[in-house]
Write a protein that holds these residues in place. Structure first.
Motif, PDB file in Angstrom:
ATOM      1  N   GLN A 150       0.649  -1.193  -0.021  1.00 32.51           N
ATOM      2  CA  GLN A 150      -0.121  -0.089  -0.062  1.00 32.51           C
ATOM      3  C   GLN A 150       0.894   1.246   0.033  1.00 32.51           C
ATOM      4  OE1 GLN A 150      -3.353  -0.313  -0.314  1.00 32.51           O
ATOM      5  NE2 GLN A 150      -2.913  -2.466  -0.149  1.00 32.51           N
ATOM      6  N   ALA A 155       2.609   4.682   0.857  1.00 32.35           N
ATOM      7  CA  ALA A 155       2.753   5.376   2.366  1.00 32.35           C
ATOM      8  C   ALA A 155       2.881   7.140   2.201  1.00 32.35           C
ATOM      9  CB  ALA A 155       4.176   4.894   2.680  1.00 32.35           C
ATOM     10  N   ASP A 179       1.616  10.597   0.925  1.00 34.25           N
ATOM     11  CA  ASP A 179       0.551  11.503   1.184  1.00 34.25           C
ATOM     12  C   ASP A 179       0.136  12.379  -0.129  1.00 34.25           C
ATOM     13  OD1 ASP A 179      -1.080  14.105   1.782  1.00 34.25           O
ATOM     14  OD2 ASP A 179      -1.143  13.204   3.761  1.00 34.25           O
ATOM     15  N   ASP A 194       7.293   6.186  -3.493  1.00 38.05           N
ATOM     16  CA  ASP A 194       7.202   5.223  -2.580  1.00 38.05           C
ATOM     17  C   ASP A 194       8.620   4.915  -2.107  1.00 38.05           C
ATOM     18  OD1 ASP A 194       4.969   5.102  -0.891  1.00 38.05           O
ATOM     19  OD2 ASP A 194       3.835   3.736  -2.388  1.00 38.05           O
TER      20      ASP A 194
END
Length: 321
Positions: A85, A87, A89, A145
């Motif tokens: 997933q 991480a 923002d 990421d």
């Protein structure tokens, strides 16, 4: 060669269920090891143990030369983990995200900014560092990421299915980023469901099934272990397909022959040598008066090797583990 990861006899149980059953694994420094296996094979559990998130029940586990059970904090300072997933923002810009991660790792404000700029350059995002992440493509987001996992310049990077859900262009972006990291000396343990990804990136492949290592080796070694190349023939007269199969088997010195129906009749012959085999088979068929519409010699893919090794094509092949 120094070892980035050393695992011997790794065992993990949850109640009566044995998730990992005596797993051995070695990953050399500056290499990529792909950890493959069907769902429930134990891949995620292995990664969680290697990254100090779960304690093993038995076995010896060292990452970057440090025991993960005795010195977990020291291991964490030397590794990076990129989960399935995202991480980062979406609201923050790419550079702001990296500065935030650097500050969380206790870098000072100035050092965090410098590190963020270095990482954006490293993953090919320097020209979009001020853009909000919500405007990024899937491949760009995944590269960011990866950058976030590199804040402390880890010796060993764990990538858990890093390209799931990405389109082919996004997948290539991530592959390029991983290759650049390895070229810089980072060791990578990669779990993936994409066999092409392992073929593209991995120096070594470890196949888990039922919590055990069922095969190990380079992609080439694993494909060779199930029979090497395939010679595919399309016979003009379907009624002579079986005869063509027997002749091709003898001419190619093959141990097995499979046939499949289609336009005409397709005959598939596993071969153990490439040089001259096409000409030998075609001459044998020509002498027998069997016309052939098409001839293709193609290598066995890692997908085929994986399916055979794990028995997912209804036939299991034993290979060295």
């Amino acid at each position: 060669m120094a070892r980035a990861i050393e695992v011997a006899g790794l065992t993990k149980r949850y109640g009566e269920k044995v998730v990992l059953d005596g797993v051995d694994l070695d990953v050399g420094s500056g290499t990529v090891c792909a950890l493959l296996g069907p769902n429930g094979a134990g891949k995620t559990t292995a990664v969680r143990i290697l990254t100090t998130l779960v304690r093993p029940d038995a076995g010896r586990v060292q990452v970057a030369g440090i025991d993960v059970v005795r010195h977990p904090r020291a291991v964490r300072r030397r590794i990076g983990l990129i989960g399935q997933q995202p991480a980062v923002d979406d609201v923050l810009a790419a550079r702001q995200n990296l500065v935030l991660f650097a500050r969380l790792h206790h870098l000072g404000r100035r050092d965090a900014g410098v590190r963020a700029d270095e990482l954006l350059e490293q993953v090919g995002l320097a020209d979009v560092g001020d853009k909000p992440v919500r405007e990024f493509s899937g491949g760009m987001r995944r590269r960011l990421d990866i950058a976030a996992g590199l804040v402390l310049a880890p010796e060993v990077l764990f990538l858990d299915e890093p390209t799931t859900g990405l389109d082919p262009a996004g997948r290539r972006d991530v592959w390029e980023a991983v290759r650049a990291l390895v070229a810089g000396g980072t060791s990578v343990l990669l779990t993936t469901q994409y066999l092409e990804e392992a073929e593209q990136l991995a120096d070594d492949v470890c196949v888990l099934d039922g919590g055990r290592v069922v095969a190990r080796g380079t992609p080439g070694e694993l494909t060779a272990a199930i029979g090497g190349d395939r010679l595919e023939l399309v016979v003009s007269d379907p009624g002579r397909a079986e005869e063509a199969a027997r002749l091709a088997e003898r001419a190619a010195a093959s141990a097995r022959v499979a046939t499949a129906t289609g336009p005409g009749e397709r005959v598939v012959v596993p071969v153990t040598r490439r040089h001259g085999v096409v000409g030998t088979v075609v001459r044998a068929l020509d002498e027998a008066g069997i016309a052939v519409d098409d001839v293709v010699l193609r290598p066995t893919t890692l997908d085929e090797a994986y399916l055979r090794i794990t028995g997912r094509d209804d036939e299991r092949t034993e290979v060295p583990a």
